[in-house]
Structures are given as structure tokens and as C-alpha cells.
Design an enzyme around this catalytic site. Sequence first.
Site, mmCIF file in Angstrom:
data_model
loop_
_atom_site.group_PDB
_atom_site.id
_atom_site.type_symbol
_atom_site.label_atom_id
_atom_site.label_comp_id
_atom_site.label_asym_id
_atom_site.label_seq_id
_atom_site.Cartn_x
_atom_site.Cartn_y
_atom_site.Cartn_z
ATOM 1 N N ALA A 113 0.860 -1.180 0.000
ATOM 2 C CA ALA A 113 0.000 0.000 0.000
ATOM 3 C C ALA A 113 0.896 1.229 0.000
ATOM 4 C CB ALA A 113 -0.909 0.007 1.229
ATOM 5 N N MET A 114 0.348 2.371 -0.391
ATOM 6 C CA MET A 114 1.134 3.606 -0.442
ATOM 7 C C MET A 114 0.284 4.757 0.078
ATOM 8 S SD MET A 114 3.942 5.080 -1.111
ATOM 9 C CE MET A 114 4.091 6.804 -0.673
ATOM 10 N N ASN A 116 -0.162 7.929 -0.158
ATOM 11 C CA ASN A 116 -0.341 9.241 -0.805
ATOM 12 C C ASN A 116 -1.363 10.069 -0.032
ATOM 13 O OD1 ASN A 116 1.067 8.029 -3.182
ATOM 14 N ND2 ASN A 116 -0.834 6.885 -3.253
ATOM 15 N N HIS A 148 -2.640 1.657 9.271
ATOM 16 C CA HIS A 148 -1.239 2.019 9.013
ATOM 17 C C HIS A 148 -1.168 3.183 8.018
ATOM 18 C CE1 HIS A 148 3.136 1.026 8.495
ATOM 19 N NE2 HIS A 148 2.921 1.624 7.331
ATOM 20 N N GLU A 149 -1.860 3.036 6.897
ATOM 21 C CA GLU A 149 -1.777 4.063 5.851
ATOM 22 C C GLU A 149 -2.412 5.372 6.310
ATOM 23 O OE1 GLU A 149 0.209 3.407 3.505
ATOM 24 O OE2 GLU A 149 0.336 1.296 4.068
ATOM 25 N N GLU A 171 7.592 5.224 9.665
ATOM 26 C CA GLU A 171 7.138 3.833 9.723
ATOM 27 C C GLU A 171 6.969 3.299 11.144
ATOM 28 O OE1 GLU A 171 5.860 2.715 7.260
ATOM 29 O OE2 GLU A 171 6.746 3.868 5.620
HETATM 30 ZN ZN LIG Z 1 4.204 2.676 6.121
#
Ligand SMILES: [Zn+2]
Length: 515
Positions: A113-114, A116, A148-149, A171
Site C-alpha cells: 500500500a502507499m 499518498n 497504518h496508511e 514507519e
Molecule cells: Zn508505512
Amino acid sequence: SQLHAVSNMPVLSSTILENGLKSIQFSESPPMPTYLMAWFVSDETFDALYSNTTSGITYSVHGRVDLREQGQYAFDVTPSVIAGLESFTGVTYASSGMSLVGQAAIPDFSAGAMENWGLVTYRESYLMYHPAVSSVLDKQHTLLVIAHELAHQWFGDAVTLDWWSYTWLNEGFARYLQYVIPNKLEPSWMIENQFLTDVFQLSMTADLDSHPLTNPNVTTMDESEDMFDVVTYGKGASILRMFSSILGEDSFKGWLNAYLTRVIEKGRVATPDDLFDALPNASLAEKFRPWTELAGHPVINVSRINGTSLSLSQVKEDLTGSRLPSGLQVPIRVFTWNTSSYQSMDFGSQVDLWLGQETLNVPLNTTSSGWYLINVNSTGYYRVLYDEMNWQSLRYAITRGELPPLVRAQLVSDALNLLKTGYLRPQVALDFAGFLTLEKDLHVWKSALMAFKDIRNHLLEWTDARDALDMFVRDAMDTALTIDFTVIETRHYERVLQMYVAKQVCVYQSKHCTA
Ligand SMILES: [Zn+2]
């Protein structure tokens, strides 16, 4: 002109040009790093599966039209995760000038996942959840990845690190909050227990010959990418959990709020200085900061002197037996067995003493046969090497039901890992682990099995030793476990553990193996 597009910010206007193309203009965003910009262009097979605006924020889940039902869970849970993060940080999502929480499921997306800003992209299977087909583990994974994202929207997006040397500021926080926030939403899932095995223990096992969290030796692209490892995520999250335990959750939240607020005011670019300067006092900063600047973690060497006091000292744990100083100030809480029961203790956030590089002696109020415990609620990021007599006493305490699963899980992990690194004699470690022949709790078993798996990997060429270890584990499994693995557990947490242990019983060819 048939295509749709979404981005970090809402669409301002959409025009069909004379040449048949479509021109889409988006609202101006707050300043953001280029790596967080995103456009998602799609044809008619994709859509905003769900969309709704509440409190000025538009929530949407995008994906393949034929997966519509599978986007429902992500859509339903997201506002609660955002609300949880706003409450935990004291900083609202909208305060940075953002109004979209878009999440898109992308087929063939190589990363997990990212984050943005305003438009998070996911591997399709991470965002989509199908109640009839997916397992409980898939559901939990979806919630944890979303948390998390979305945690990154604060730690990484609203506030961005100055350089990849500080990747843990992104992170570590995201990994920690991906457990903390869901734990409040789904308390029966026992997510804090799962953190112990899946993050804390996994990280400590890897953190024997690795980089410090804040790593000055990062200049190239490759070195930056190397920072996205189990230590950055897992140790980052684990030391934040330790700091939270020392401060208490309310003070910890106040600290995060002070950090975010000061960085947002000065232009949104963060370094660890900003985090530690936001602590309520400088002496805490002096104690906390080295945990992020020095590699590794300590082994606390503790032994009883004349039955009346404890001697405590520490070295750095490594695989070479070099016994180097750790350079860390270690928070210690001592619990000694007397008439009060461990189970009824509320340890709050008290720290009994900070152990530096010198040996400390502390008085011990217990009978000569009573046991004592150092890492009382398993939040200290260190291993404890007890004297051999105390390992025996702890085993008896477990037999008498005096220690809860979380403590048993950490003790067996320490004993077996210290066997592996050569700090504890195998005979003592395995005698202690003998309590497993009576152990019913699958969380304790998971913790033990993770450590056994690691030892097994070190014994690949020593087949005699590995066979003996396998027999030890198999005998304990066959004796202790009474659970029927053919009956699928309906409770969430119990099912998650059942799935893990069901695989492991086959590795050891236990009679419980049904595969
Ligand atoms: Zn992360």
C-alpha cells in the site's frame, strides 16, 4: 474523454477539449513532498464504489466495479479510524487543508500500500474484504493496513521527515498506531497481544546486527530503500510502545500532539530533534533518545544476592558473545512474589529504576524461594537473563497459575532466544520451557513456536540437535494441547491463533496435525 481521474485534492473543473480529450483541474493542495502525489486514472470498469461526505471530509473507496461489495468493509471502518487518529493525536485531518480520504484498490500493485496524502493506493487484496470467502486474518489485515496508511496521513504526510535517515519517524509511528487504533475499535481481537509476537518479538530477533533507528549512513537511493526493514518498522513501533508505557497513554498522546503541532508550525519537515524537544522534560529526552541512535537492544543480567537483594547489569545482545555495553538507560520495574498476586497488580506507568552502565543493587522483599520479575508488562525493549534459580521459580509460578499469558509469552521468548544467542545454558532454557507441557494458551504457544522456528533455522546442518528439539516440541504439543484443530474456532482472536498453531503442529509432526 471517457476516462475518470481522482487525485490528492477534489476536482475543481472538468472540461472536454476540442480534440476530444478531457481536461481535469484539481484544487490546490498544501505543499507536499513529490513522493506523496497521486493520480488515479480509470475507465468504465472502475468506479468510486462508495462515497460519502461527513464533517467536511469526503470518504471514498475506488476499485473494480465488480468488486463493489468487497469495498464495503473498508468504507465502513475508515471514518472510525480517522476519528481514532484525530483523537489520539489531537490534530484534525482537515486542519492541514485536506478534505479527501480516498482509498483505491489497484490490480497488480507491487507494493502492499502507499500512503499518498488524500489518495491511498492498495494492493487489491489488502483493501477488499469478502465476508464469505476471506478469513478472519484477511479482515484483520485489511483493518491494520488501513490504520497504518491512515496513520501516515499524520506521520509522513502532514509532517514529513527531513531525510530517509529518519524513516522510523514515518514507519515506526505508522506500525505502532496500526495496532493502537484498531485495538480501540475491536477490543475482543486482543490486538495488543498480537503486537507482542508479530511486531515486538519479530523485531528483537532481527535486531542483533542491524542499523540504529536514526541512521546517519543513508545517502543513496539504495540506502534509503534499505531503511524500509523490520527494524525500522518493528523496533520503531516497539520503542514507541515502551515510551508510551513509561509516560502513560495520556502523556504520550500529549507528547505526540506537541511534536506534530510544532513541526506543522515550522513548515512540516521533521527530524528526531523535533520529537525529543517536544517531551515535557529534558531528562526524559536524554533517556529516550539513545534508544533511537544506538543499534541493538540490551540483555539485563539479574541475579539474587544472599536472598535479600538483586544485582542488575546490562550488555548488548548479539550473536558474537562480545558483551559490549549497550549505552542505554533501561527502564526497570521489579515485581517480587509475596502475598500479593501479580494478576491483581496495576503497574500504571511507574518506573522503579533506570539501569545505566553500572551494576545496581536493589533490595528484594520476598522469601528465598519466591520469584521475581523484571520486565513486568512486557513493554521494555530488552531481554532478561535471570539467575538459574529464578528460572526454576518462574516455572513453578507458571504451574501454579501465578503469571498471565502475556508474561508467559515473553518469558519463553526470552529464554529460547537467549539460548540461541548463547547467554543462557540450553539445559536451563529447556527446563524452563518444560512448562509448555501444561500450557493451553495458544498465544503463549505462538510465542514459543516463533522462537523454536528461529532456533530450528540455526540448526539446519545439525540434524541430531534439530531432531532432539523437534521431539521436545512435539511431546509438549501432544501432552498440552487439547484443542480440536478440525473444529473451526468462531471467535476472532482464538481463530487467528488457531490458524497459526495448526500449521506449526504439522511442522513438528504432532498428533494434532490434520493436514
Ligand atoms: Zn508505512
